[in-house]
Design a protein around this motif. Structure first.
Motif, PDB file in Angstrom:
ATOM      1  N   UNK A 298       0.816  -1.217   0.000  1.00  0.00           N
ATOM      2  CA  UNK A 298       0.000   0.000   0.000  1.00  0.00           C
ATOM      3  C   UNK A 298       0.852   1.270   0.000  1.00  0.00           C
ATOM      4  N   UNK A 299       1.934   1.260   0.697  1.00  0.00           N
ATOM      5  CA  UNK A 299       2.815   2.437   0.699  1.00  0.00           C
ATOM      6  C   UNK A 299       3.316   2.713  -0.719  1.00  0.00           C
ATOM      7  N   UNK A 300       3.616   1.657  -1.465  1.00  0.00           N
ATOM      8  CA  UNK A 300       4.079   1.826  -2.843  1.00  0.00           C
ATOM      9  C   UNK A 300       2.985   2.342  -3.774  1.00  0.00           C
ATOM     10  N   UNK A 301       1.726   2.243  -3.357  1.00  0.00           N
ATOM     11  CA  UNK A 301       0.622   2.705  -4.192  1.00  0.00           C
ATOM     12  C   UNK A 301       0.448   4.222  -4.155  1.00  0.00           C
ATOM     13  N   UNK A 302       1.019   4.912  -3.170  1.00  0.00           N
ATOM     14  CA  UNK A 302       0.927   6.373  -3.150  1.00  0.00           C
ATOM     15  C   UNK A 302       1.879   6.943  -4.200  1.00  0.00           C
ATOM     16  N   UNK A 303       1.357   7.788  -5.082  1.00  0.00           N
ATOM     17  CA  UNK A 303       2.204   8.344  -6.138  1.00  0.00           C
ATOM     18  C   UNK A 303       2.455   9.836  -5.918  1.00  0.00           C
ATOM     19  N   UNK A 304       3.036  10.472  -6.911  1.00  0.00           N
ATOM     20  CA  UNK A 304       3.411  11.876  -6.772  1.00  0.00           C
ATOM     21  C   UNK A 304       2.206  12.807  -6.631  1.00  0.00           C
TER      22      UNK A 304
ATOM     23  N   UNK B 133       2.282   5.652   7.686  1.00  0.00           N
ATOM     24  CA  UNK B 133       3.260   5.084   6.755  1.00  0.00           C
ATOM     25  C   UNK B 133       3.236   5.803   5.408  1.00  0.00           C
ATOM     26  N   UNK B 134       2.147   6.521   5.117  1.00  0.00           N
ATOM     27  CA  UNK B 134       2.096   7.325   3.899  1.00  0.00           C
ATOM     28  C   UNK B 134       2.159   8.803   4.292  1.00  0.00           C
ATOM     29  N   UNK B 135       2.389   9.674   3.306  1.00  0.00           N
ATOM     30  CA  UNK B 135       2.418  11.111   3.562  1.00  0.00           C
ATOM     31  C   UNK B 135       0.976  11.618   3.598  1.00  0.00           C
ATOM     32  N   UNK B 136       0.474  11.874   4.798  1.00  0.00           N
ATOM     33  CA  UNK B 136      -0.923  12.260   4.945  1.00  0.00           C
ATOM     34  C   UNK B 136      -1.200  13.662   4.411  1.00  0.00           C
ATOM     35  N   UNK B 137      -0.239  14.544   4.498  1.00  0.00           N
ATOM     36  CA  UNK B 137      -0.430  15.892   3.952  1.00  0.00           C
ATOM     37  C   UNK B 137      -0.599  15.847   2.437  1.00  0.00           C
ATOM     38  N   UNK B 138       0.209  15.022   1.786  1.00  0.00           N
ATOM     39  CA  UNK B 138       0.074  14.863   0.334  1.00  0.00           C
ATOM     40  C   UNK B 138      -1.266  14.232  -0.016  1.00  0.00           C
ATOM     41  N   UNK B 139      -1.682  13.270   0.796  1.00  0.00           N
ATOM     42  CA  UNK B 139      -2.975  12.624   0.548  1.00  0.00           C
ATOM     43  C   UNK B 139      -4.115  13.623   0.690  1.00  0.00           C
ATOM     44  N   UNK B 140      -4.038  14.486   1.697  1.00  0.00           N
ATOM     45  CA  UNK B 140      -5.075  15.488   1.902  1.00  0.00           C
ATOM     46  C   UNK B 140      -5.108  16.480   0.747  1.00  0.00           C
TER      47      UNK B 140
END
Length: 314
Positions: A222-228, A261-268
């Motif tokens: 799942x961590x690898x699924x977060x992109x730019x 484990x993922x960048x939550x700010x980027x996700x938001x």
């Protein structure tokens, strides 16, 4: 004891309670405007159906707007569908929508149903069981589906019916795990996906069958699924993130106590980029129309990123 879906609704409602009022009001107006004259909700074209009605009601429920005439009108639509022969997805949509109306508005659409309706629904669902322990998408389907196995499990849990041979269901789910981490939708799939992974982990949690090895492989995937873009992709072959995968991926990470484990700010930032000025969310950067399904995923994603650290269901 709360079911998986009831726990999720409470968690998302708590998270949205931390989101600014202007955002909540904008999306509430959008959703209320999408209710059809028959009380249901439709997709981007066509008439009201159980699938989209479920998303409309789920969204209104976590916004605290599922009450009064809105709920009564929705109950009228659902009641017209009680005698239908539905798919697994529509069965799940009907049962969960009914549960939402009962919890949020005190409306029981099954008041006049036969005494054994729960058993009848369970028999219909169990007819989809296959020899590998999973459940197919429909009566004619030969291959078990990770997602539909999860849906059947959720539906049986909601109607308080026993899970037949849960150990064989676990065996099927584990057989869907990819060597690279994550889970496949069907056995013939060549790669794991974010959404079947979320379904598998959700089911294994309900069945109390998660191991540290499974968790570690899932987190890596799942961590690898977060992109730019900041969102999560559906699988390794798709370069563009979408709000459905972002929601299901973050929900799984939250369930595994690993959202950090993922960048939550980027996700938001990504989720907010899909939000429309007049309410609703696009499904991804390619989208041009906001609908009730993607609006639920957008709201759900905002909620997961705002759930209070002290929130508990105890």
């Amino acid at each position: 004891m709360f079911s998986y879906h009831e726990q999720l609704t409470l968690r998302l409602a708590a998270g949205l309670g931390e989101v600014d009022e202007a955002t909540r009001t904008r999306h509430s107006r959008f959703l209320l405007g999408k209710q059809q004259p028959d009380g249901g909700f439709a997709g981007r074209e066509g008439a009201s159906d159980l699938y989209y009605t479920s998303f409309g009601l789920r969204s209104l429920a976590i916004l605290g707007e599922l009450h009064g005439s809105v709920a009564e009108h929705a109950a009228e639509f659902l009641t017209t569908r009680l005698a239908g022969h539905e798919s697994v997805v529509d069965f799940m949509s009907l049962i969960y929508s009914a549960k939402l109306l009962e919890t949020a508005a005190g409306i029981d659409i099954f008041t006049d149903a036969s005494a054994d309706w729960r058993r009848s629904v369970a028999d219909t669902l169990n007819a989809l069981r296959r020899d590998d322990g999973g459940y197919a998408k429909g009566p004619e389907g030969m291959a078990s589906s990770t997602y539909h196995t999860f849906l059947v499990l959720l539906c049986l849990q909601l109607i308080q019916q026993p899970i037949q041979q849960p150990e064989s269901m676990v065996t099927f789910l584990l057989s869907q795990e990819s060597d690279e981490g994550g889970f496949r939708e069907i056995r013939a799939s060549k790669r794991a996906g974010t959404n079947p992974t979320a379904a598998a982990i959700g089911a294994l949690r309900i069945l109390d069958s998660l191991t540290e090895e499974i968790i570690d492989g899932t987190l890596d995937f799942l961590v690898d699924m977060q992109n730019d873009e900041g969102g999560l992709r559906a699988n390794t072959r798709i370069p563009i993130a979408d709000v459905l995968s972002t929601f299901t991926g973050m929900l799984t990470l939250t369930d595994l106590e690993a959202l950090d484990e993922i960048d939550q700010n980027d996700a938001l930032t990504y989720v907010r980029s899909l939000e429309q000025d007049n309410g609703g969310f696009f499904g991804a950067a390619w989208d041009e129309v906001a609908d009730v399904e993607y609006t639920f995923y957008g709201l759900g994603s905002l909620a997961l990123l705002h759930v209070p650290s002290h929130f508990t269901l105890d």
